[in-house]
Design a protein around this motif. Sequence first.
Motif: not given
Length: 299
Positions: A1-23
């Motif tokens: 997996m390229g670094s760009t895809k890893k970066g996208i997945l990392s940011v998406l995972a962080a956003a989802i985790l942030w969303g879940s933390s509010g819940v």
Amino acid sequence: MGSTKKGILSVLAAAILWGSSGVCAQYIIEQGQVPSPFLTMTRLLLAGPILLVIALVHGDKVFAILKNRKDIIRLLVFSLFGAMIVQLTFLLAIEHSNAATATILQFLSPSIIVTWFALVRKKRPGGVLLVAIITSLAGMFLLVTHGDPTSLSVSHAALFWGIASAFAAAFYVTYPPKLISRYGTLPIVGWSMLLGGLMMVPFYAGKTPDFVVNLRLSLAYLYLVLFGTALTFSLYLKGAQVIGGSKASVLSCAEPLSSALLSLLLLGVVFTFHDWVGTFLILSSVVLISMDSRRSLSA
């Protein structure tokens, strides 16, 4: 997996985790009967040291800022009006509404930042930014009134704390760049959380509020601190360094969407048609502002 895809997945995972933390925070406040200020204080006191330890592992000079008196004062200001206030107002908005509504209202912060800089520079925003501001205001109108200007779909307290959270988030983003450039993001965020938590300790000195404690609530609290705070910052910073701030801002729109969906599935929060349209408009404003920023940088 390229670094760009890893970066996208990392940011998406962080956003989802942030969303879940509010819940998760909503669950703790409602089921555990934990006051928002107390939850804010304990979360900051635990998450701050965890981030500082992560910073040490990364090789950051965690204690360098303590040698500069002026920067210590700047850090204290950021700790009070940034880390502490943004967390407190956000949790109070959740307490008076729900995680999804609080998260979406906080996403008004990019429009607040754009408007503030336009006023300071005495320069009218460009066409794209002007559309973004109008779009965000329209989204907020639908979210809090459901299209009826004579009534509110949320309480006055929820609206107040939600907008306060957006202003606090705007300050949180715009105030610390100089400190971060000198000492690194993790040390500044870690210290600000720890100091922000310590500032709240005198209000609870010698007294602890009554709240419910059981296994589910304990696990939810650990999730809030470990995954909803420490891991999310590490993932987001790692991803944003690879793909850039503008793309990361757009991908962070997954946060309120995940918060809304999880609130619907786990907590039974009902989202109406007006809520979804308002959410879409506010998130569209974030995308427009990110697109304009990227265009400005490439011009």
